[in-house]
Design a protein around this motif. Structure first.
Motif, PDB file in Angstrom:
ATOM      1  N   ILE A   1       0.810  -1.216   0.000  1.00  0.00           N
ATOM      2  CA  ILE A   1       0.000   0.000   0.000  1.00  0.00           C
ATOM      3  C   ILE A   1       0.847   1.272   0.000  1.00  0.00           C
ATOM      4  O   ILE A   1       0.683   2.145  -0.862  1.00  0.00           O
ATOM      5  N   LYS A   2       1.749   1.410   0.956  1.00  0.00           N
ATOM      6  CA  LYS A   2       2.477   2.689   1.025  1.00  0.00           C
ATOM      7  C   LYS A   2       3.361   2.891  -0.201  1.00  0.00           C
ATOM      8  O   LYS A   2       3.456   3.994  -0.746  1.00  0.00           O
ATOM      9  N   GLU A   3       4.026   1.821  -0.682  1.00  0.00           N
ATOM     10  CA  GLU A   3       4.893   1.934  -1.851  1.00  0.00           C
ATOM     11  C   GLU A   3       4.086   2.296  -3.095  1.00  0.00           C
ATOM     12  O   GLU A   3       4.476   3.175  -3.871  1.00  0.00           O
ATOM     13  N   THR A   4       2.960   1.625  -3.258  1.00  0.00           N
ATOM     14  CA  THR A   4       2.095   1.890  -4.410  1.00  0.00           C
ATOM     15  C   THR A   4       1.650   3.337  -4.460  1.00  0.00           C
ATOM     16  O   THR A   4       1.758   4.016  -5.489  1.00  0.00           O
ATOM     17  N   TRP A   5       1.153   3.834  -3.334  1.00  0.00           N
ATOM     18  CA  TRP A   5       0.550   5.162  -3.361  1.00  0.00           C
ATOM     19  C   TRP A   5       1.578   6.289  -3.346  1.00  0.00           C
ATOM     20  O   TRP A   5       1.283   7.406  -3.785  1.00  0.00           O
ATOM     21  N   TYR A   6       2.808   6.004  -2.890  1.00  0.00           N
ATOM     22  CA  TYR A   6       3.862   7.014  -3.042  1.00  0.00           C
ATOM     23  C   TYR A   6       4.296   7.104  -4.506  1.00  0.00           C
ATOM     24  O   TYR A   6       4.543   8.205  -5.026  1.00  0.00           O
ATOM     25  N   LEU A   7       4.383   5.980  -5.193  1.00  0.00           N
ATOM     26  CA  LEU A   7       4.721   6.020  -6.615  1.00  0.00           C
ATOM     27  C   LEU A   7       3.588   6.651  -7.416  1.00  0.00           C
ATOM     28  O   LEU A   7       3.828   7.400  -8.370  1.00  0.00           O
ATOM     29  N   PHE A   8       2.364   6.355  -7.037  1.00  0.00           N
ATOM     30  CA  PHE A   8       1.202   6.995  -7.664  1.00  0.00           C
ATOM     31  C   PHE A   8       1.289   8.512  -7.461  1.00  0.00           C
ATOM     32  O   PHE A   8       1.034   9.292  -8.391  1.00  0.00           O
ATOM     33  N   THR A   9       1.661   8.931  -6.271  1.00  0.00           N
ATOM     34  CA  THR A   9       1.813  10.359  -5.965  1.00  0.00           C
ATOM     35  C   THR A   9       2.867  11.002  -6.857  1.00  0.00           C
ATOM     36  O   THR A   9       2.675  12.118  -7.372  1.00  0.00           O
ATOM     37  N   LEU A  10       3.984  10.307  -7.024  1.00  0.00           N
ATOM     38  CA  LEU A  10       5.038  10.832  -7.902  1.00  0.00           C
ATOM     39  C   LEU A  10       4.473  11.112  -9.297  1.00  0.00           C
ATOM     40  O   LEU A  10       4.716  12.177  -9.875  1.00  0.00           O
ATOM     41  N   LEU A  11       3.703  10.174  -9.815  1.00  0.00           N
ATOM     42  CA  LEU A  11       3.131  10.338 -11.155  1.00  0.00           C
ATOM     43  C   LEU A  11       2.100  11.462 -11.198  1.00  0.00           C
ATOM     44  O   LEU A  11       2.009  12.198 -12.192  1.00  0.00           O
ATOM     45  N   VAL A  12       1.323  11.606 -10.132  1.00  0.00           N
ATOM     46  CA  VAL A  12       0.304  12.656 -10.080  1.00  0.00           C
ATOM     47  C   VAL A  12       0.950  14.044 -10.013  1.00  0.00           C
ATOM     48  O   VAL A  12       0.348  15.034 -10.428  1.00  0.00           O
ATOM     49  N   CYS A  13       2.192  14.109  -9.521  1.00  0.00           N
ATOM     50  CA  CYS A  13       2.897  15.389  -9.456  1.00  0.00           C
ATOM     51  C   CYS A  13       3.532  15.766 -10.800  1.00  0.00           C
ATOM     52  O   CYS A  13       4.068  16.867 -10.950  1.00  0.00           O
ATOM     53  N   SER A  14       3.465  14.865 -11.768  1.00  0.00           N
ATOM     54  CA  SER A  14       4.052  15.121 -13.087  1.00  0.00           C
ATOM     55  C   SER A  14       3.321  16.259 -13.798  1.00  0.00           C
ATOM     56  O   SER A  14       2.146  16.519 -13.544  1.00  0.00           O
ATOM     57  N   ASP A  15       4.049  16.939 -14.696  1.00  0.00           N
ATOM     58  CA  ASP A  15       3.434  18.064 -15.425  1.00  0.00           C
ATOM     59  C   ASP A  15       2.682  17.605 -16.670  1.00  0.00           C
ATOM     60  O   ASP A  15       2.229  18.421 -17.463  1.00  0.00           O
ATOM     61  N   LYS A  16       2.541  16.269 -16.837  1.00  0.00           N
ATOM     62  CA  LYS A  16       1.742  15.735 -17.930  1.00  0.00           C
ATOM     63  C   LYS A  16       0.973  14.515 -17.424  1.00  0.00           C
ATOM     64  O   LYS A  16       1.321  13.926 -16.402  1.00  0.00           O
ATOM     65  N   ILE A  17      -0.089  14.179 -18.112  1.00  0.00           N
ATOM     66  CA  ILE A  17      -0.895  13.028 -17.692  1.00  0.00           C
ATOM     67  C   ILE A  17      -0.117  11.748 -17.939  1.00  0.00           C
ATOM     68  O   ILE A  17       0.300  11.476 -19.068  1.00  0.00           O
ATOM     69  N   GLU A  18       0.098  10.986 -16.878  1.00  0.00           N
ATOM     70  CA  GLU A  18       0.785   9.706 -16.993  1.00  0.00           C
ATOM     71  C   GLU A  18      -0.268   8.614 -17.204  1.00  0.00           C
ATOM     72  O   GLU A  18      -1.277   8.562 -16.498  1.00  0.00           O
ATOM     73  N   THR A  19      -0.006   7.741 -18.164  1.00  0.00           N
ATOM     74  CA  THR A  19      -1.003   6.734 -18.545  1.00  0.00           C
ATOM     75  C   THR A  19      -1.390   5.812 -17.410  1.00  0.00           C
ATOM     76  O   THR A  19      -2.544   5.371 -17.323  1.00  0.00           O
ATOM     77  N   THR A  20      -0.442   5.520 -16.527  1.00  0.00           N
ATOM     78  CA  THR A  20      -0.741   4.603 -15.427  1.00  0.00           C
ATOM     79  C   THR A  20      -1.738   5.209 -14.449  1.00  0.00           C
ATOM     80  O   THR A  20      -2.613   4.510 -13.922  1.00  0.00           O
ATOM     81  N   VAL A  21      -1.630   6.501 -14.202  1.00  0.00           N
ATOM     82  CA  VAL A  21      -2.589   7.171 -13.311  1.00  0.00           C
ATOM     83  C   VAL A  21      -3.990   7.061 -13.897  1.00  0.00           C
ATOM     84  O   VAL A  21      -4.944   6.681 -13.207  1.00  0.00           O
ATOM     85  N   SER A  22      -4.140   7.379 -15.161  1.00  0.00           N
ATOM     86  CA  SER A  22      -5.449   7.284 -15.813  1.00  0.00           C
ATOM     87  C   SER A  22      -5.971   5.852 -15.784  1.00  0.00           C
ATOM     88  O   SER A  22      -7.158   5.612 -15.514  1.00  0.00           O
ATOM     89  N   HIS A  23      -5.091   4.897 -16.037  1.00  0.00           N
ATOM     90  CA  HIS A  23      -5.489   3.487 -16.065  1.00  0.00           C
ATOM     91  C   HIS A  23      -5.974   3.022 -14.688  1.00  0.00           C
ATOM     92  O   HIS A  23      -7.017   2.360 -14.579  1.00  0.00           O
ATOM     93  N   ILE A  24      -5.237   3.380 -13.648  1.00  0.00           N
ATOM     94  CA  ILE A  24      -5.615   2.975 -12.294  1.00  0.00           C
ATOM     95  C   ILE A  24      -6.958   3.596 -11.902  1.00  0.00           C
ATOM     96  O   ILE A  24      -7.840   2.920 -11.368  1.00  0.00           O
ATOM     97  N   ILE A  25      -7.128   4.877 -12.177  1.00  0.00           N
ATOM     98  CA  ILE A  25      -8.371   5.563 -11.802  1.00  0.00           C
ATOM     99  C   ILE A  25      -9.558   4.982 -12.573  1.00  0.00           C
ATOM    100  O   ILE A  25     -10.611   4.689 -11.979  1.00  0.00           O
ATOM    101  N   GLU A  26      -9.419   4.808 -13.867  1.00  0.00           N
ATOM    102  CA  GLU A  26     -10.516   4.260 -14.671  1.00  0.00           C
ATOM    103  C   GLU A  26     -10.901   2.856 -14.203  1.00  0.00           C
ATOM    104  O   GLU A  26     -12.087   2.524 -14.105  1.00  0.00           O
ATOM    105  N   THR A  27      -9.901   2.033 -13.912  1.00  0.00           N
ATOM    106  CA  THR A  27     -10.163   0.656 -13.473  1.00  0.00           C
ATOM    107  C   THR A  27     -10.828   0.638 -12.111  1.00  0.00           C
ATOM    108  O   THR A  27     -11.782  -0.122 -11.878  1.00  0.00           O
ATOM    109  N   MET A  28     -10.362   1.484 -11.200  1.00  0.00           N
ATOM    110  CA  MET A  28     -10.932   1.525  -9.853  1.00  0.00           C
ATOM    111  C   MET A  28     -12.356   2.063  -9.870  1.00  0.00           C
ATOM    112  O   MET A  28     -13.210   1.588  -9.116  1.00  0.00           O
ATOM    113  N   LEU A  29     -12.614   3.044 -10.698  1.00  0.00           N
ATOM    114  CA  LEU A  29     -13.978   3.564 -10.818  1.00  0.00           C
ATOM    115  C   LEU A  29     -14.918   2.486 -11.342  1.00  0.00           C
ATOM    116  O   LEU A  29     -16.029   2.307 -10.832  1.00  0.00           O
ATOM    117  N   ALA A  30     -14.477   1.757 -12.354  1.00  0.00           N
ATOM    118  CA  ALA A  30     -15.314   0.732 -12.967  1.00  0.00           C
ATOM    119  C   ALA A  30     -15.612  -0.413 -12.003  1.00  0.00           C
ATOM    120  O   ALA A  30     -16.704  -0.987 -12.029  1.00  0.00           O
TER     121      ALA A  30
END
Length: 292
Positions: A84-113
């Motif tokens: 959990i902590k490792e996953t969400w810190y890496l997710f945080t790193l990607l969310v801080c990026s200045d462009k949309i990272e595909t993994t962030v979109s993929h995780i959010i779309e999958t979790m919503l579904a």
């Protein structure tokens, strides 16, 4: 199954950037104790965003791990077997990026579904990061929770009592009621009996409360949540049948049933209480409990 840090380390050969950057990232995450819960935690990942090769490497590795771990879905017992902590810190790193990272979109779309319980963690991180690049994803999550929360037990119950939860994330409340001199059948039970009620910011799957019945010796034990269907508790490994499956709305009736079954009386004044700062009219819960 590999853990996430091992996966990052074992695939170093695929990382074409400076390996010192990757080592610093791994050490930083290793020094944490839980998933990000504040802006201070978010800022730990900001320096690593300045290294595009590292961001790309995390993007690829995290997506692989997400799919390897069955999209972080929970088992029948409500457990998710991922780091959990490792996953969400890496997710945080990607969310801080200045462009949309595909993994962030993929995780959010999958979790919503899938109505994933841990979608609430992604929601918290997006709100803490405040990165306009991900405003569309955040809007999708907020829209989901706006509809979703109104149907959860904790919000319906608090609304009826005119209790308002804090606007911060990860809010919760816990209160405990106590009874003593329990009698059941021919067995005298003189230890303290505790009924503990916990409500919290709803998870992505709708979980919003937990009720526990126990004593210091754990001779009596039961736990219930939003999805429970069992109308019994255990006394020294034997089932004691009850007429109610407890929830927040029928809590007072459930207390009365426990008193009748065990020949006891609960003190309706909190034996213990904790409320995250920011609740409005929280005393209405105590007043409600006292109204027999």
């Amino acid at each position: 199954m590999q853990n996430l840090i091992s996966l990052l380390q074992e695939q170093k050969a695929a990382y074409t950037g400076n390996h010192k950057d990757l080592t610093k990232l791994i050490n930083k995450i290793d020094s944490t104790t839980h998933a990000p819960t504040s802006e201070k935690h978010i800022k730990r990942m900001v320096p690593f965003v300045k290294t595009p090769l590292l961001v790309d490497y995390v993007n690829t590795t995290l997506k692989h791990y997400f799919e390897q771990k069955n999209n972080f879905t929970k088992d029948l017992n409500g457990l998710s077997f991922y780091d959990i902590k490792e996953t969400w810190y890496l997710f945080t790193l990607l969310v801080c990026s200045d462009k949309i990272e595909t993994t962030v979109s993929h995780i959010i779309e999958t979790m919503l579904a899938s109505k994933n319980a841990d979608l609430s963690i992604a929601r918290r991180i997006l709100n803490l990061c405040k990165n306009p690049v991900y405003q569309t994803q955040l809007n999708d999550i907020e829209s989901y929770f706006e509809k979703h929360n109104k149907s959860t037990k904790v919000y319906q119950w608090m609304h009826a009592l005119q209790v308002t939860s804090p606007t911060t994330f990860n809010w919760e409340f816990v209160f405990q009621l106590q009874a003593s001199q329990v009698t059941t059948g021919k067995t005298e039970f003189t230890d303290n009996l505790f009924l503990s009620v916990r409500g919290f910011e709803p998870k992505g799957n709708g979980a919003s409360f937990q009720i526990d019945l126990t004593d210091s010796n754990r001779d009596i034990y039961a736990t219930w949540n939003d999805f429970s269907k069992e109308n019994y508790c255990s006394f020294k490994n034997k089932k004691i049948q009850l007429s109610l499956v407890p929830n927040l709305e029928n809590l007072k009736d459930f207390i009365k049933e426990l008193e009748a079954v065990f020949n006891l009386e609960f003190d309706r004044t909190y034996d213990f209480q904790y409320f995250t700062r920011g609740f409005k009219n929280k005393n209405n819960i105590q007043k409600w409990l006292r109204e027999k």
